[in-house]
Design an enzyme around this catalytic site. Structure first.
Site, PDB file in Angstrom:
ATOM      1  CD  GLU A   1      -3.144  -0.996   2.088  1.00  0.00           C
ATOM      2  OE1 GLU A   1      -2.953  -0.325   3.113  1.00  0.00           O
ATOM      3  OE2 GLU A   1      -4.214  -1.577   1.848  1.00  0.00           O
TER       4      GLU A   1
ATOM      5  CD  GLU B   1      -3.788  -6.098   2.626  1.00  0.00           C
ATOM      6  OE1 GLU B   1      -4.632  -5.404   3.234  1.00  0.00           O
ATOM      7  OE2 GLU B   1      -2.566  -5.919   2.713  1.00  0.00           O
TER       8      GLU B   1
HETATM    9  C1  BG6 Z   1      -4.430  -2.787   4.805  1.00  0.00           C
HETATM   10  C2  BG6 Z   1      -3.102  -3.268   5.291  1.00  0.00           C
HETATM   11  O1  BG6 Z   1      -4.455  -1.410   4.909  1.00  0.00           O
HETATM   12  O2  BG6 Z   1      -5.583  -3.149   5.478  1.00  0.00           O
HETATM   13  C3  BG6 Z   1      -3.141  -4.362   6.329  1.00  0.00           C
HETATM   14  O3  BG6 Z   1      -2.231  -3.624   4.251  1.00  0.00           O
HETATM   15  C4  BG6 Z   1      -4.320  -4.136   7.247  1.00  0.00           C
HETATM   16  O4  BG6 Z   1      -1.919  -4.391   7.005  1.00  0.00           O
HETATM   17  C5  BG6 Z   1      -5.596  -4.199   6.422  1.00  0.00           C
HETATM   18  O5  BG6 Z   1      -4.379  -5.001   8.339  1.00  0.00           O
HETATM   19  C6  BG6 Z   1      -6.873  -4.077   7.221  1.00  0.00           C
HETATM   20  O6  BG6 Z   1      -6.832  -2.939   8.035  1.00  0.00           O
HETATM   21  P1  BG6 Z   1      -7.112  -3.033   9.581  1.00  0.00           P
HETATM   22  O7  BG6 Z   1      -6.846  -1.667  10.092  1.00  0.00           O
HETATM   23  O8  BG6 Z   1      -8.522  -3.445   9.734  1.00  0.00           O
HETATM   24  O9  BG6 Z   1      -6.156  -4.042  10.125  1.00  0.00           O
END
Ligand code: BG6
Length: 489
Positions: A197, A387
């Site tokens: 990211e 993701e």
């Molecule tokens: C992304 C990141 O922004 O979202 C992860 O690459 C992160 O590291 C994921 O865990 C989800 O966000 P959060 O804040 O719910 O953990």
């Protein structure tokens, strides 16, 4: 069937959120090791000792005051120290991923486990062997590792004493680290992502809110430029070490929509895409800054240290694939925001057509299809969704079962959206759900914000047995993979 043969189904974690073992095996600290837990309403804090010896905290984007140093303080709990102890449980975890049928497991390498301060000339062998063993374990089950080289974790020493990513010398330190990864894991790993990211640095300014001095934009754009150069160098070295390496960028993918049909909103939305999304993708995939970059810099009187050699490197070190995270969409408006929502580094007007998670993140599968189609049209390189997931509260029943139909529903809709994009010609080659096993939340530091198919018995205060158990979604995803995406019921 839409999903091609060999489609890389799997899941993703990051070292600092999964691994723990923060001070084991010769590892040095990273910023997350001096960061407390928070909640959806209360920001995580960074702890330090000021020049007079007082214990203090500050927000994550604030600068360490003169004469202060980062410190782990007894009175706070640091969720990333132990995380979910992947450091000791990786064999068990990978066996569970294999049971679900994973073809691919995305994880990251902690830079400070290989180079504890970032300055060492030679890597910490214990760290190198730890990851070798993790990759060998994946290979045992024919799981392809997808490795993020940097997932928000520059060694703390570099941040505190060397200016972190505002120092050009950090480029070469990163390149040394990346070269070690490519050399040591040649043959074990073929798929790499240079920076997780990467666009967050710029998105974070809007997300943090308030007025920002031009200097903050100057720093953010400079930081990004050095990361672009580091990424380009790493791509070239990665290809030279092993021509089979496939290396990608990783963009925080937010689908932006104009909140109204006011042409001013349409234009503002386009500018949001340019600043938050295209800016990084264009450099990393096309090898040059977009024409709008000059406007963005001018808006904040930014003047960057960019050399001719840098520009040549950017053009030579382009990535092989476009990978991104996708959780949500966001509305852009020039009108008064009447109902604001915030999540995943973006803020905007609430969208009345969408539902929101308990953490206020919009659930928008159509936004995933939109994003895939837009980006493929723009870049025409293979894509992976690396993701995607729903952070939710889970309840363990008396018999130990965990029923999570909300998670299944979320994934079903997003996989269908991905399928439609594939049918419309987009070359999607893989999908890794976020937090395939529960991990510490990056944004809030919570454990209760769970994403996994696998539940981990650990709470926000650091209490729990670390026992792993299968949620209903575990069995569902297993079916999805076994049918190559055909059976989503
Ligand atoms: C992304 C990141 O922004 O979202 C992860 O690459 C992160 O590291 C994921 O865990 C989800 O966000 P959060 O804040 O719910 O953990």
């Amino acid at each position: 069937m839409a999903f091609p043969n060999g489609f890389l189904w799997g899941g993703a974690v990051a070292a600092n959120q999964w691994e723990g073992g923060w001070n084991l095996g010769g590892r040095g600290p990273a910023m997350t090791d001096v960061t407390t837990g928070g909640t959806v309403n209360e920001h995580r804090k960074v702890t330090y000792i000021d020049k007079d010896g007082n214990h203090c905290t500050m927000l994550q984007h604030e600068k360490l005051p003169e004469g202060a140093h980062y410190a782990v303080l007894d009175e706070y709990h640091y969720p990333n120290h132990e995380a979910v102890d992947g450091y000791h449980h990786y064999k068990e975890d990978i066996a569970l991923f294999a049971e679900m049928g994973f073809k691919q497991f995305r994880m990251s390498i902690s830079w400070s486990r290989l180079y504890p301060t970032g300055l060492e000339k030679e890597p910490n062998r214990e760290g190198v062997e730890f990851y070798r063993s993790v990759f060998e374990e994946c290979r045992k089950y024919d799981i392809e590792p997808l490795v993020t080289i940097w997932h928000f974790d520059t060694p703390l020493y570099l941040e505190e004493h060397c200016g972190g990513w505002l120092n050009r010398e950090t480029i070469d330190l990163y390149v040394r680290f990346a070269t070690t990864c490519f050399t040591e894991y040649k043959g074990l790993v073929h798929h790499w992502l240079t920076f997780n990211e990467i666009n967050n640095t710029i998105m974070f300014l809007d997300f943090a809110g308030g007025e920002h001095a031009d200097q903050e934009y100057q720093d953010a754009y400079q930081h990004l430029h050095y990361q672009f150069v580091a990424s380009a160098k790493a791509v070239m070295i990665g290809h030279a070490i092993d021509p089979d390496n496939m290396i990608g960028c990783m963009i925080c993918g937010i689908t932006n929509y104009p909140a109204t049909c006011d042409p001013k909103d349409i234009l503002a939305c386009q500018h949001q895409w340019e600043k938050n999304i295209y800016y990084c993708g264009d450099v990393q995939v096309l090898g040059a800054y977009g024409s709008y970059a000059t406007r963005l810099w001018k808006e904040h009187n930014v003047s960057l240290d960019i050399t001719d050699e840098d520009l040549e490197l950017l053009s030579a070190g382009t990535v092989d694939m476009y990978t991104f995270s996708y959780y949500m969409s966001s509305l852009v408006t020039t009108h008064k925001v009447t109902d604001q929502v915030a999540g995943n580094f973006s803020k905007g007007q609430k969208n009345e057509y969408l539902e929101y998670s308990d953490w206020g993140w919009a659930v928008d599968p159509d936004g995933l299809q939109y994003y895939l189609e837009m980006m493929y049209q723009r870049y025409n390189v293979p894509m992976m969704v690396v993701e995607n997931g729903l952070g939710a509260y889970d309840k363990v029943e008396e018999d130990g079962s965990i029923h999570d139909p909300y998670r299944i529903d979320y994934f079903r809709k997003h996989i269908k959206a991905m399928e439609k994009a594939i049918e419309n010609g987009v070359d999607v080659i893989g999908y890794t759900t976020w937090g395939c096993i529960d991990v510490v939340s990056a944004g809030t530091g919570e454990m209760r914000k769970r994403y996994g198919f696998i539940y981990v018995d650990m709470d926000d205060e650091g209490k729990g047995t670390m026992k792993r158990s299968r949620k209903d979604s575990f069995y569902w995803y297993k079916k999805v993979i076994a049918s190559n995406g055909a059976d989503l019921d």
